[in-house]
Design an enzyme around this catalytic site. Structure first.
Site, PDB file in Angstrom:
ATOM      1  N   THR A 117      71.192  38.237  52.138  1.00  0.00           N
ATOM      2  CA  THR A 117      70.028  38.258  53.025  1.00  0.00           C
ATOM      3  C   THR A 117      70.529  38.318  54.470  1.00  0.00           C
ATOM      4  O   THR A 117      71.422  37.549  54.842  1.00  0.00           O
ATOM      5  CB  THR A 117      69.161  37.000  52.786  1.00  0.00           C
ATOM      6  OG1 THR A 117      68.869  36.936  51.392  1.00  0.00           O
ATOM      7  CG2 THR A 117      67.869  37.049  53.574  1.00  0.00           C
ATOM      8  N   GLU A 144      67.656  30.931  41.121  1.00  0.00           N
ATOM      9  CA  GLU A 144      68.879  30.344  40.571  1.00  0.00           C
ATOM     10  C   GLU A 144      68.562  29.745  39.201  1.00  0.00           C
ATOM     11  O   GLU A 144      67.500  29.166  38.995  1.00  0.00           O
ATOM     12  CB  GLU A 144      69.419  29.265  41.511  1.00  0.00           C
ATOM     13  CG  GLU A 144      69.964  29.866  42.784  1.00  0.00           C
ATOM     14  CD  GLU A 144      70.523  28.838  43.748  1.00  0.00           C
ATOM     15  OE1 GLU A 144      70.597  27.651  43.406  1.00  0.00           O
ATOM     16  OE2 GLU A 144      70.891  29.243  44.868  1.00  0.00           O
ATOM     17  N   LYS A 197      62.336  40.826  52.580  1.00  0.00           N
ATOM     18  CA  LYS A 197      63.029  39.641  52.047  1.00  0.00           C
ATOM     19  C   LYS A 197      62.643  38.380  52.824  1.00  0.00           C
ATOM     20  O   LYS A 197      62.257  37.361  52.252  1.00  0.00           O
ATOM     21  CB  LYS A 197      64.544  39.871  52.113  1.00  0.00           C
ATOM     22  CG  LYS A 197      65.376  38.675  51.688  1.00  0.00           C
ATOM     23  CD  LYS A 197      65.156  38.313  50.241  1.00  0.00           C
ATOM     24  CE  LYS A 197      65.630  36.914  49.932  1.00  0.00           C
ATOM     25  NZ  LYS A 197      65.294  36.463  48.604  1.00  0.00           N
ATOM     26  N   ASN A 201      60.283  35.090  51.368  1.00  0.00           N
ATOM     27  CA  ASN A 201      60.732  33.700  51.255  1.00  0.00           C
ATOM     28  C   ASN A 201      59.948  32.778  52.179  1.00  0.00           C
ATOM     29  O   ASN A 201      59.700  31.622  51.855  1.00  0.00           O
ATOM     30  CB  ASN A 201      62.234  33.601  51.529  1.00  0.00           C
ATOM     31  CG  ASN A 201      63.016  33.727  50.236  1.00  0.00           C
ATOM     32  OD1 ASN A 201      62.429  33.906  49.161  1.00  0.00           O
ATOM     33  ND2 ASN A 201      64.329  33.647  50.302  1.00  0.00           N
ATOM     34  N   CYS A 253      68.093  29.125  49.948  1.00  0.00           N
ATOM     35  CA  CYS A 253      67.482  30.231  50.692  1.00  0.00           C
ATOM     36  C   CYS A 253      66.303  29.855  51.595  1.00  0.00           C
ATOM     37  O   CYS A 253      66.256  30.302  52.746  1.00  0.00           O
ATOM     38  CB  CYS A 253      67.054  31.327  49.718  1.00  0.00           C
ATOM     39  SG  CYS A 253      68.483  32.074  48.898  1.00  0.00           S
ATOM     40  N   ASP A 257      66.147  30.995  55.439  1.00  0.00           N
ATOM     41  CA  ASP A 257      65.438  32.259  55.658  1.00  0.00           C
ATOM     42  C   ASP A 257      64.222  32.075  56.576  1.00  0.00           C
ATOM     43  O   ASP A 257      63.905  32.952  57.392  1.00  0.00           O
ATOM     44  CB  ASP A 257      65.023  32.876  54.313  1.00  0.00           C
ATOM     45  CG  ASP A 257      66.238  33.358  53.507  1.00  0.00           C
ATOM     46  OD1 ASP A 257      67.378  33.193  53.994  1.00  0.00           O
ATOM     47  OD2 ASP A 257      66.069  33.881  52.392  1.00  0.00           O
TER      48      ASP A 257
HETATM   49  N1  LIG Z   1      71.041  32.039  45.523  1.00  0.00           N
HETATM   50  C1  LIG Z   1      69.904  32.691  45.517  1.00  0.00           C
HETATM   51  O1  LIG Z   1      68.928  32.314  44.825  1.00  0.00           O
HETATM   52  C2  LIG Z   1      69.735  33.953  46.338  1.00  0.00           C
HETATM   53  C3  LIG Z   1      68.600  34.754  46.112  1.00  0.00           C
HETATM   54  C4  LIG Z   1      68.432  35.890  46.896  1.00  0.00           C
HETATM   55  C5  LIG Z   1      69.327  36.185  47.901  1.00  0.00           C
HETATM   56  N2  LIG Z   1      70.402  35.367  48.119  1.00  0.00           N
HETATM   57  C6  LIG Z   1      71.320  35.738  49.201  1.00  0.00           C
HETATM   58  O2  LIG Z   1      72.484  36.322  48.640  1.00  0.00           O
HETATM   59  C7  LIG Z   1      73.653  35.919  49.353  1.00  0.00           C
HETATM   60  C8  LIG Z   1      74.628  35.234  48.408  1.00  0.00           C
HETATM   61  O3  LIG Z   1      74.013  34.079  47.875  1.00  0.00           O
HETATM   62  P1  LIG Z   1      74.597  33.335  46.573  1.00  0.00           P
HETATM   63  O4  LIG Z   1      73.631  32.238  46.281  1.00  0.00           O
HETATM   64  O5  LIG Z   1      74.941  34.320  45.532  1.00  0.00           O
HETATM   65  O6  LIG Z   1      75.932  32.714  47.186  1.00  0.00           O
HETATM   66  P2  LIG Z   1      77.025  31.838  46.423  1.00  0.00           P
HETATM   67  O7  LIG Z   1      77.468  30.798  47.380  1.00  0.00           O
HETATM   68  O8  LIG Z   1      76.513  31.426  45.084  1.00  0.00           O
HETATM   69  O9  LIG Z   1      78.206  32.881  46.165  1.00  0.00           O
HETATM   70  C9  LIG Z   1      78.850  33.571  47.183  1.00  0.00           C
HETATM   71  C10 LIG Z   1      80.247  33.963  46.710  1.00  0.00           C
HETATM   72  O10 LIG Z   1      80.839  34.779  47.732  1.00  0.00           O
HETATM   73  C11 LIG Z   1      82.220  34.448  47.803  1.00  0.00           C
HETATM   74  N3  LIG Z   1      82.747  34.943  49.073  1.00  0.00           N
HETATM   75  C12 LIG Z   1      82.654  34.400  50.317  1.00  0.00           C
HETATM   76  N4  LIG Z   1      83.257  35.214  51.224  1.00  0.00           N
HETATM   77  C13 LIG Z   1      83.729  36.284  50.545  1.00  0.00           C
HETATM   78  C14 LIG Z   1      84.429  37.467  50.921  1.00  0.00           C
HETATM   79  N5  LIG Z   1      84.753  37.709  52.205  1.00  0.00           N
HETATM   80  N6  LIG Z   1      84.789  38.347  49.961  1.00  0.00           N
HETATM   81  C15 LIG Z   1      84.464  38.126  48.663  1.00  0.00           C
HETATM   82  N7  LIG Z   1      83.792  37.011  48.242  1.00  0.00           N
HETATM   83  C16 LIG Z   1      83.425  36.121  49.171  1.00  0.00           C
HETATM   84  C17 LIG Z   1      82.233  32.934  47.619  1.00  0.00           C
HETATM   85  O11 LIG Z   1      83.521  32.467  47.255  1.00  0.00           O
HETATM   86  C18 LIG Z   1      81.184  32.766  46.499  1.00  0.00           C
HETATM   87  O12 LIG Z   1      81.780  32.845  45.230  1.00  0.00           O
HETATM   88  C19 LIG Z   1      73.154  35.056  50.509  1.00  0.00           C
HETATM   89  O13 LIG Z   1      72.960  35.871  51.622  1.00  0.00           O
HETATM   90  C20 LIG Z   1      71.808  34.544  50.015  1.00  0.00           C
HETATM   91  O14 LIG Z   1      70.924  34.252  51.065  1.00  0.00           O
HETATM   92  C21 LIG Z   1      70.634  34.275  47.347  1.00  0.00           C
END
Ligand SMILES: NC(=O)c1ccc[n+]([C@@H]2O[C@H](COP(=O)([O-])OP(=O)(O)OC[C@H]3O[C@@H](n4cnc5c(N)ncnc54)[C@H](O)[C@@H]3O)[C@@H](O)[C@H]2O)c1
Length: 374
Positions: A117, A144, A197, A201, A253, A257
């Site tokens: 996001t 999640e 997005k 949220n 989030c 957000d």
């Molecule tokens: N969790 C949710 O429900 C959800 C839903 C929609 C959108 N998002 C968005 O998606 C994005 C990710 O969220 P998430 O919950 O999956 O995060 P998360 O913390 O579960 O996972 C992120 C992963 O990225 C890895 N990482 C960090 N820097 C990195 C790099 N430079 N190269 C490769 N890997 C790297 C971390 O080690 C981790 O494993 C965020 O922007 C979030 O706002 C999350």
């Protein structure tokens, strides 16, 4: 097609697992332990559908090495965290930039699809900085704990682009071909996709805040909130869903957000977003005040920190803030939370045995059931 995933959390892992049945997937993460788990077909996040797929040991590559993971990919999804920085007053997008730098060192022409996001206007800036890549933004709407299920049954597929409509359509088709349903596809400008997005949220946060304010009113007046909510929700324009009062909205989030969208407004007139953020603070203050009123002998026991049943984390949980405030005000705080391994959590004593916890002579807070005392 060779597809790489940068960041193997809730978003990256679910997309990669969705696509690995038909495509050649490389998972890339900076966390060695996550990659080791993936190599052993252990899901680093709790998600029954992902665990089911992993049980069949699907074919994919997992690496921390960008040259192995990214170099041959034609399409790369960036799914890294974008935490809100209070100092900067906007998302910290540095993890996207470092992933993209690592990609660009080994692969100068892959299509990049940002799933993280981002602030409104961000993807266009990134696309200008990396003219060799076609850069797209596709917001992610998963929950999640149901990340793969939601990617198999997406509510909609949105892909934002600059001047690459055909590529955006191909990425949407790719996400759609692996879905069980036939979701509506929206191909639009970067800024529209980014807005979709953040406004989605923020609406969810606003709705939670509304039902929490209803519950605060009912609890204060001694009315039955459930009866009022049922009566309100029977109006089909309102709907009997997403209407459970809680200790406040939390999770990774919604808190960040809403703040990002508010900061995007700048000096454009708006009241609802800041009111939603303030309302969430009020709700936590109300729960804290009630807990202090009802606690006998300054003893409070908190039953779980998670915000949703089955959740595997307590990121930005309102229960943590309430726990910290009680500890700070010299309350004797006990916690039952199987996700916490330490004996002491932010000054609260962690009880491992639920039977022992139940026997405690203390006010019980049950955030999952929105109960103060039982
Ligand atoms: N969790 C949710 O429900 C959800 C839903 C929609 C959108 N998002 C968005 O998606 C994005 C990710 O969220 P998430 O919950 O999956 O995060 P998360 O913390 O579960 O996972 C992120 C992963 O990225 C890895 N990482 C960090 N820097 C990195 C790099 N430079 N190269 C490769 N890997 C790297 C971390 O080690 C981790 O494993 C965020 O922007 C979030 O706002 C999350």
């Amino acid at each position: 097609m060779k597809i790489a995933i940068a960041g193997c959390g809730y978003v990256g892992l679910s997309i990669g697992t969705l696509l690995c049945a038909r495509h050649d997937i490389s998972f890339v993460d900076i966390s060695q332990s996550r990659i080791e788990q993936l190599k052993s077909f252990v899901s680093p996040i709790r998600d029954p559908e992902i665990e089911r797929v992993f049980a069949d040991r699907p074919h994919f590559l997992a690496t921390t090495d960008p040259s192995i993971g990214y170099s041959a990919a034609r399409l790369i999804f960036i799914c890294v965290p974008t935490d809100y920085s209070e100092e900067a007053g906007k998302f910290d997008t540095s993890k996207i930039e470092s992933a993209l730098e690592a990609i660009d060192r080994v692969n100068q022409d892959a299509v990049i699809c940002i799933k993280s996001t981002v602030p409104i206007g961000y993807t266009r800036t990134l696309a200008t900085k990396y003219p060799g890549h076609t850069v797209l933004f596709s917001p992610e709407f998963l929950r999640e704990g149901k990340a793969l299920e939601d990617n198999r049954n997406p509510s909609r597929i949105v892909v934002g682009h600059g001047k690459a409509e055909e590529t955006a359509k191909k990425v949407a088709d790719l996400l759609k071909e692996n879905a069980c349903t036939s979701p509506t596809v929206l191909i639009c400008d970067y800024e529209e996709a980014e807005s979709i997005k953040l406004f989605s949220n923020t609406y969810l946060a606003m709705r939670i805040a509304f039902f929490n304010e209803l519950d605060t009113y009912a609890k204060t007046k001694g009315f039955d909130a459930n009866t009022i909510i049922k009566g309100v929700s029977l109006d089909p324009r309102i709907g009997d869903f997403y209407n459970h009062p809680s200790f406040g909205y939390g999770g990774y989030c919604l808190p960040k957000d809403t703040k990002q969208l508010l900061s995007s407004y700048g000096d454009i007139p708006a009241d609802l977003i800041s009111a939603t953020i303030e309302s969430n603070k009020d709700r936590k203050r109300f729960i804290l005040r009630k807990a202090k009123e009802l606690a006998k002998g300054k003893k409070v026991a908190i039953d779980r920190l998670i915000s949703k049943p089955g959740s595997d984390n307590y990121r930005q949980s309102p229960a943590v803030e309430i726990l910290e405030a009680l500890v700070e005000q010299d309350y004797d705080v006990y916690l039952y939370e199987p996700l916490v391994n330490e004996a002491l959590f932010h000054g609260a004593k962690v009880i491992k045995d639920y039977e022992e916890f139940k026997e405690l002579d203390a006010l019980k807070l049950r955030p999952l059931l929105n109960e103060i005392g039982w």
